[in-house]
Design a protein around this motif. Structure first.
Motif: not given
Length: 564
Positions: A19-20, A22-25, A28, A79, A328-329
């Motif tokens: 899940t995490t 998918k929007e990882y940058n 983060t 997470r 964060k993850t």
């Protein structure tokens, strides 16, 4: 069909990392990188200390933090959960190693891993979170006392010959009889470690006090060549590599004896990992996947011992360190494992210089933090039954064995719970008036008149084996024989096989005497059980009513039919 099966699998096993990512940058990742490095450094002395305190060599604690820490982050349902060896396992692991050796520990850990996977597949994650609080506080406080007791020899640097007894009472007898051999330098280092670990956060919260104490004491001992025991003098060189996976071979008899310890490891791992995940949720506002977490923990405990590791679970202190430093993850947990791997490969040889009294001081702080003495004290304000569960679990953990403590604690908690349920259950016989369906426990409803020749047999509370005597006693107290007997079930939340058998026998005895039986107000789940067991056909068509008003009306109809 394939989509349905995949949907069912994802319901119980869907790692948070999927899940995490998918929007990882980049931002983060930088947060996870910093947090992972800091947590890896924090975990270093703890992993070594937990390994030694558990009765195995120090590198096994590091291997556990690396392998299990990596797998728990990749496969877990939280997470920010950080996995690895924890203080909760020290007592049970030490006992297994002492009795069955390292091979026995490997087998027990793998068995516990499969149990954890099974718990996750059966979706028991939410149930395990409701372990009675007095039991959790009792065995946690007991473990803290046992850990503290196990560190006295190294903390004081006692040099007397012979092994320290495993029994709690004998252990303290050994200490008192050999205190004259303690080492002033070792005690000074241990006390210094405790003080720095406790007060260093006032200076800097980013760098852990345990690491500062470890570096300073190791440097002092090395430079001034102080006569204290170190990891190297006790264990020799620490290997800077992993062993190849090894599958131990044991007899079936040993396997059978390991079932109870393995179950204890599984329960402890489940409780601690889910508690840690819930604490993390509270700090981050997230929501973990409990069943996925159990499966991830299980897989980690199946694989880790093959490489020489010990049991692992979610670690609350390291998880909170991860959160406070920006994790964060699950990537932060992965980085923490990689940091420890690099330390093992390139700096592991220096670990042999660490004084044993320093590690003892670290574990004294760990035991204090685990003790939950405030919660322990506050529980004495509660009901005596909860105090009994607390003290039973605590003393059995300290004096006998953690496995026995959990078993007896759970048994006592269940018995006391049954006692409370029985006390809130009742059977009443009414033949003049009865409360209508609007009445509840807090507010009485309108009273309805009971026609002559009709009797209401009302059951309040769970109808199970625990109230069988109450049911039979109420039946013996029947002094008159009505024409119609209404059995009211509106306040019966569930009925078990004993209750069904009693009810069926009661109905058959009543109908055998010519009494018509009417059932009233059964909840949908109870009615479903009655229908499955053909109780509705036993009372006859039209004699199962939705509420007391309908039951009384049905009784009047039957009375009228009998008169005509």
């Amino acid at each position: 069909m394939t989509k349905l099966n995949l949907s069912r699998i994802s319901d119980v096993f869907h790692p948070k990392i999927l899940t995490t990512l998918k929007e990882y940058n980049r931002q983060t990742f930088l947060s996870d990188l910093v947090a992972g490095i800091i947590v890896g450094v924090v975990a270093l002395p703890l992993a070594i200390a937990f390994g030694i305190a558990s009765g195995v060599s120090p590198e096994k604690g590091l291997i556990t933090a690396i392998v299990a820490g990596f797998l728990i982050s990749v496969l877990g349902g939280s997470r920010v959960q950080i996995g690895g060896p924890t203080g909760a396992f020290i007592v049970i692991v030490y006992g297994i190693v002492e009795r069955f050796g390292v091979e026995g520990l490997v087998v027990a850990t793998i068995m516990a891993g499969f149990m954890l996977v099974g718990m996750g597949i059966l979706q028991l994650g939410t149930i395990i979170k409701f372990m009675p609080y007095p039991i959790v506080v009792g065995f946690t406080s007991g473990i803290a006392v046992v850990i503290f007791s196990s560190q006295i020899k190294d903390l004081f640097g006692i040099t007397a010959d012979g092994n320290v007894p495993a029994d709690f009472v004998e252990k303290w007898g050994y200490y008192f009889s050999h205190f004259n051999s303690f080492n002033y330098y070792a005690l000074a280092l241990g006390v210094f470690t405790v003080l720095v670990s406790v007060y260093w956060p006032r200076v800097n919260k980013k760098v852990p006090g345990t690491l500062i104490a470890l570096l300073l004491t190791t440097a002092v001992v090395t430079i001034f060549k102080l006569p204290v025991e170190t990891i190297g003098s006790r264990f020799g060189e620490i290997p800077n590599s992993f062993q190849a996976p090894q599958f131990p071979l044991i007899s079936f008899d040993t396997f059978r004896l390991l079932l109870a310890p393995a179950f204890t490891i599984a329960i402890l791992g489940a409780i601690e990992s889910l508690l840690s995940a819930m604490v993390a949720d509270g700090a981050t506002g997230g929501k973990h996947r409990s069943n996925t977490e159990l499966i991830g923990q299980g897989i980690a405990n199946i694989i880790t011992p093959l490489f020489g590791g010990i049991p692992a679970t979610g670690a609350i202190a390291r998880t909170m360190t991860n959160i406070r430093n920006g994790g964060k993850t699950p990537v932060a947990g992965i980085i923490h494992a990689l940091v420890l791997l690099l330390i093992l490969l390139f700096f592991g040889k220096w670990a042999r210089l660490i004084p044993m009294s320093t590690l003892a001081g670290i574990l004294v702080v760990v035991s204090y933090n685990m003790s939950e003495w405030r919660s322990f004290k506050n529980l004495f304000r509660n009901d005596r039954s909860e105090v009994a569960v607390l003290l039973t679990t605590f003393f059995l953990t300290v004096v006998i064995d953690l496995t026995v403590a959990i078993q007896f604690g759970l048994l006592l908690a269940v018995l006391l719970f049954l006692k409370r349920v029985i006390e809130t259950s009742d059977v009443e016989i009414l033949n003049s008036e009865v409360e209508d369906e609007n009445g509840d426990i807090a507010d009485e409803g309108e009273q309805l008149a009971i026609p002559s020749g009709v009797e209401v047999f009302e059951i309040r509370g769970a109808f199970f084996f625990g109230i069988a005597n109450k049911f039979e006693e109420a039946e013996r107290n029947l002094t008159t024989q009505p024409v119609i007997r209404i059995i009211r079930l509106r306040r019966v939340p569930f009925i078990d096989s004993t209750g069904l058998n009693n009810l069926k026998s009661f109905i058959m005895r009543s109908t055998g005497k010519g009494i018509t039986v009417v059932l009233s107000g059964a909840a949908p789940q109870v009615l479903n059980v009655l229908e499955k067991n053909k109780i509705d056909s036993l009372v006859g068509e039209g004699n199962v009513c939705t509420d007391i008003t309908a039951a009384l009306q049905r009784a009047k109809e039957i009375l009228q039919q009998r008169k005509s």
